[in-house]
Enzyme design. Structure first.
Site, PDB file in Angstrom:
ATOM      1  N   ARG A  24       0.811  -1.224   0.000  1.00 10.48           N
ATOM      2  CA  ARG A  24       0.000   0.000   0.000  1.00 10.48           C
ATOM      3  C   ARG A  24       0.842   1.272   0.000  1.00 10.48           C
ATOM      4  NH1 ARG A  24      -4.086   0.688   4.070  1.00 10.48           N
ATOM      5  NH2 ARG A  24      -2.323   0.517   5.477  1.00 10.48           N
ATOM      6  N   ASN A  25       2.160   1.150   0.210  1.00  8.85           N
ATOM      7  CA  ASN A  25       3.020   2.332   0.191  1.00  8.85           C
ATOM      8  C   ASN A  25       3.017   2.914  -1.225  1.00  8.85           C
ATOM      9  OD1 ASN A  25       5.693   3.867  -0.105  1.00  8.85           O
ATOM     10  ND2 ASN A  25       5.533   3.530   2.105  1.00  8.85           N
ATOM     11  N   HIS A  26       3.091   4.232  -1.303  1.00 10.51           N
ATOM     12  CA  HIS A  26       2.953   4.916  -2.592  1.00 10.51           C
ATOM     13  C   HIS A  26       4.271   5.178  -3.316  1.00 10.51           C
ATOM     14  CE1 HIS A  26      -1.255   5.537  -1.759  1.00 10.51           C
ATOM     15  NE2 HIS A  26      -0.987   6.203  -0.650  1.00 10.51           N
TER      16      HIS A  26
END
Length: 168
Positions: free
Chosen positions: A38-40
């Site tokens: 989920r890290n961008h």
């Protein structure tokens, strides 16, 4: 719990050094920079440089970053932290950022991925000539946790577009 960061991902082509604070629990478990799906960070880099979705393979992601002259490391070498939140970080031991910059003098810009990274760089290396002679950018964290100003990927991507001016 004491946690430790990873070795830097850098080569002689790197001109931009992205510094996180300390990998989160998912990244540490996966042994990968920005290993939380989920890290961008990976979607941002891929959108900025090639306008596509990130490769599934981690080694391909690292090669992508290096091909685009982007290095990865963390401001903190080790610390005490439960969970993944920067707010829980205590007793930090800094990475030798000045030493890395002496080894890779072509790096012109340091990009602090979030406030904690920026604070640690300033606290431990703020007067080091290897740091003060370069541009230091403080950009919003690529963490998936929303903030009042940065709700998701698009908000962060807009802010991170600033790095394009420093990659050539």
């Amino acid at each position: 719990m004491i946690v430790r960061s990873f070795p830097p991902v850098i080569d002689e082509r790197s001109v931009l050094l992205v510094l996180g604070s300390m990998p989160g629990a998912a990244s540490l478990a996966a042994h990968q920079y920005y290993g939380n799906p989920r890290n961008h960070l990976w979607p941002i880099l891929y959108a900025l440089f090639e306008d596509r979705t990130p490769d599934d393979d981690y080694e391909a992601r690292l090669a992508f970053a290096l091909r685009h002259r982007v290095a990865l490391w963390d401001a903190i070498a080790a610390c005490e932290r439960e969970g993944s939140l920067d707010a829980n970080i205590k007793d930090t031991v800094p990475n030798d950022i000045p030493g890395l910059l002496r080894q890779y003098p072509q790096v012109r810009t340091i990009v602090c991925n979030g406030s904690k990274s920026f604070a640690e760089v300033k606290r431990h290396h703020g007067t080091a000539p290897e740091v003060t002679s370069r541009t230091v950018l403080r950009l919003p964290s690529t963490s998936p946790i929303p903030t009042p100003q940065y709700r998701g990927l698009e908000d962060r991507l807009t802010a991170w577009r600033e790095i394009l001016a420093y990659t050539f």
